[in-house]
Scaffold this motif. Structure first.
Motif, PDB file in Angstrom:
ATOM      1  N   ARG A  82       0.855  -1.270  -0.041  1.00 21.65           N
ATOM      2  CA  ARG A  82       0.135   0.088   0.220  1.00 21.65           C
ATOM      3  C   ARG A  82       0.965   1.164  -0.082  1.00 21.65           C
ATOM      4  N   SER A  83       0.201   2.368  -0.499  1.00 16.39           N
ATOM      5  CA  SER A  83       0.847   3.667  -0.633  1.00 16.39           C
ATOM      6  C   SER A  83       1.667   4.091   0.610  1.00 16.39           C
ATOM      7  N   GLU A  84       1.004   3.705   1.706  1.00 11.23           N
ATOM      8  CA  GLU A  84       1.587   4.546   3.080  1.00 11.23           C
ATOM      9  C   GLU A  84       2.767   4.043   3.407  1.00 11.23           C
ATOM     10  N   LEU A  86       5.263   3.326   1.139  1.00 13.24           N
ATOM     11  CA  LEU A  86       6.365   3.904   0.168  1.00 13.24           C
ATOM     12  C   LEU A  86       7.365   4.700   0.514  1.00 13.24           C
ATOM     13  N   PRO A  87       7.251   5.345   1.732  1.00 14.43           N
ATOM     14  CA  PRO A  87       8.455   6.135   2.223  1.00 14.43           C
ATOM     15  C   PRO A  87       9.450   5.218   2.744  1.00 14.43           C
ATOM     16  N   THR A 103       5.859   1.306  -8.810  1.00  7.33           N
ATOM     17  CA  THR A 103       4.754   0.737  -7.964  1.00  7.33           C
ATOM     18  C   THR A 103       3.746   0.318  -8.817  1.00  7.33           C
ATOM     19  N   TYR A 108       0.910   4.949  -5.004  1.00  4.44           N
ATOM     20  CA  TYR A 108       1.436   6.329  -5.397  1.00  4.44           C
ATOM     21  C   TYR A 108       2.136   7.083  -4.101  1.00  4.44           C
ATOM     22  N   ASP A 109       2.974   7.932  -3.966  1.00  6.72           N
ATOM     23  CA  ASP A 109       3.430   8.699  -3.054  1.00  6.72           C
ATOM     24  C   ASP A 109       4.541   9.837  -3.376  1.00  6.72           C
ATOM     25  N   GLY A 111       6.155  12.258  -2.201  1.00  5.03           N
ATOM     26  CA  GLY A 111       7.429  12.528  -1.608  1.00  5.03           C
ATOM     27  C   GLY A 111       8.541  11.464  -1.628  1.00  5.03           C
ATOM     28  N   ALA A 112       7.784  10.146  -1.620  1.00  5.31           N
ATOM     29  CA  ALA A 112       8.796   8.945  -1.928  1.00  5.31           C
ATOM     30  C   ALA A 112       9.373   9.222  -3.365  1.00  5.31           C
ATOM     31  N   ASP A 126       1.889   3.864  -9.947  1.00  6.67           N
ATOM     32  CA  ASP A 126       0.428   3.784 -10.393  1.00  6.67           C
ATOM     33  C   ASP A 126       0.260   3.031 -11.854  1.00  6.67           C
TER      34      ASP A 126
END
Length: 142
Positions: A82-84, A86-87, A103, A108-109, A111-112, A126
């Motif tokens: 999940r996107s959370e 990614l950082p 990804t 999607y992120d 900042g990452a 994405d």
């Protein structure tokens, strides 16, 4: 920052040159999307390296608990988390020899992506690697 994936020609070049894909979040369940996509990429000629602390082997390949545990060269890091996540995954990826961070759809992120681009990565987000391969490379090139 506005994120934009590379142009199709660059994506095609990435897919043609790559040989090894480390798949973060690869499940050993054939019902999961990560399994189906990775199996298709394996059948297209890529070596798949599963990265998942909850499995020991997927698609006949030894699994590793994290990206930094993978001892082999990695051409593409493909993310099925999940996107959370990614950082943290971006920071981990920066400690590997890979330079492509990809990804899957819906992941999607910004900042990452910005962090990874500063670290010298090409970032694709994405975007399903199987679909991109099918459209841009096809079955005849790998």
């Amino acid at each position: 920052m506005v994120f934009q994936n590379p142009e199709n020609e660059e994506i095609r070049d990435i897919l043609v040159k790559a040989k090894t894909i480390a798949v973060v979040g690869l499940s050993d369940s054939p019902a999961r999307t990560s399994y189906g996509v990775s199996k298709a990429m394996q059948q297209a000629g890529y070596r798949i390296i599963p990265v998942n602390p909850n499995v020991t082997e997927v698609l006949g390949e030894k699994a590793y608990p994290s990206l930094t545990d993978v001892p082999d060269e990695i051409d593409i890091i493909n993310i099925f988390r999940r996107s959370e996540f990614l950082p943290d995954l971006a920071r981990e990826a920066s400690k590997t020899n890979a330079r492509i961070f990809w990804t899957q759809q819906g992941v999607y992120d910004v900042g990452a992506a910005a962090y990874l681009e500063q670290e010298g990565f090409t970032v694709l987000m994405d975007l399903c690697i199987k679909v991109a391969h099918s459209v841009l490379v096809g079955s005849s090139n790998k």
